[in-house]
Motif scaffolding. Sequence first.
Motif: not given
Length: 328
Positions: A150, A259, A228-229, A104, A106-107
């Motif tokens: 995404d 997020g 993937w999150q 994962r 972190d956006p």
Amino acid sequence: MHPDLTVRLDEFQHAYDHPYREHVAELINVLSETMHTIFGSEADGAFWAFHEVLFGTPRGEEPWSRHCYTPDDVADLPVTRTLRDLYAYAYFGLILDEAGKPMRLDPAEVYWQPSFPVLGSIQEAAGPDWSGREPLEEASDMACARLVIDGLVREPVETGNEEPYYRIVDTVSPAGLARLGGVSVKTMKNLLTPSSGGELRLDAAGRIPIEEARRWLAGRPGYRPSVWQLAGDDVEAQAPADDSADLGEVLFLPSARDGSQFTPDLTRGGRYTIGPKGSEVQVGDYREALATLSRMRRPSWRRPNAQGHWGLVTGTDWVRRTANELGL
């Protein structure tokens, strides 16, 4: 592992039959012929030494220029793994680590550009008749569109400071969206005509706003939203929650598309900056600021990005947090 992630990973593993190995082997064989043409047979010894280091297998008896690499030979090359990762993300919404396990990102901290650097190098090295060109372009277009959907693509915005401010790219190309949604480019063009009565439209730059693209994709049969999150959410290993436990004071925080949430640490000069652009206000008390945001139709606030630049974000969802979690 989260059940939805497990299902998607199984789908990928059953569907992925290593389609790029053959293309990579073909490319290496073409390049081998080119290198032989340039350096001649005198360089065979040097290239066999290169082969031993890269593939870990002994040199053959024939001249290196006549050695034919097979798909199995190139299975463990870094470029083959990169293309595996491209396939997993483009078609299945998975991000894999070096071992092939889901991971994962972190956006709020990732600043991916809409390209995989190795792809351009491969396409430049390959000739126009290379068999891998079309499948690689399709996967690349899909991956680029998915990165935007995404929220993983940023672009710099000049602010007059030494370091630029990065904003989330919020539009997607029609061709990329067509690939991701499983329709032809021609069909996408028809969907974008005013007479179609559809929900998609082009902006002034000829791109599709991301929210419209997301709504359209949600109705497309066969489209796989990214998962993937979910990596790291070990649902089965979690102890069952005590539903009778008292959580104490609970607050609902606005959460932005990237997020980030409106948390107590977002003070600047001891004050919170909230409200839409042009109508921002500063509030010193967190609870007062949160209450004001809860009454806004579209709650907006300023927060620093990974580079420390303060930018305005807008809430798209609400998240329940306890006062204890927030340190209140």
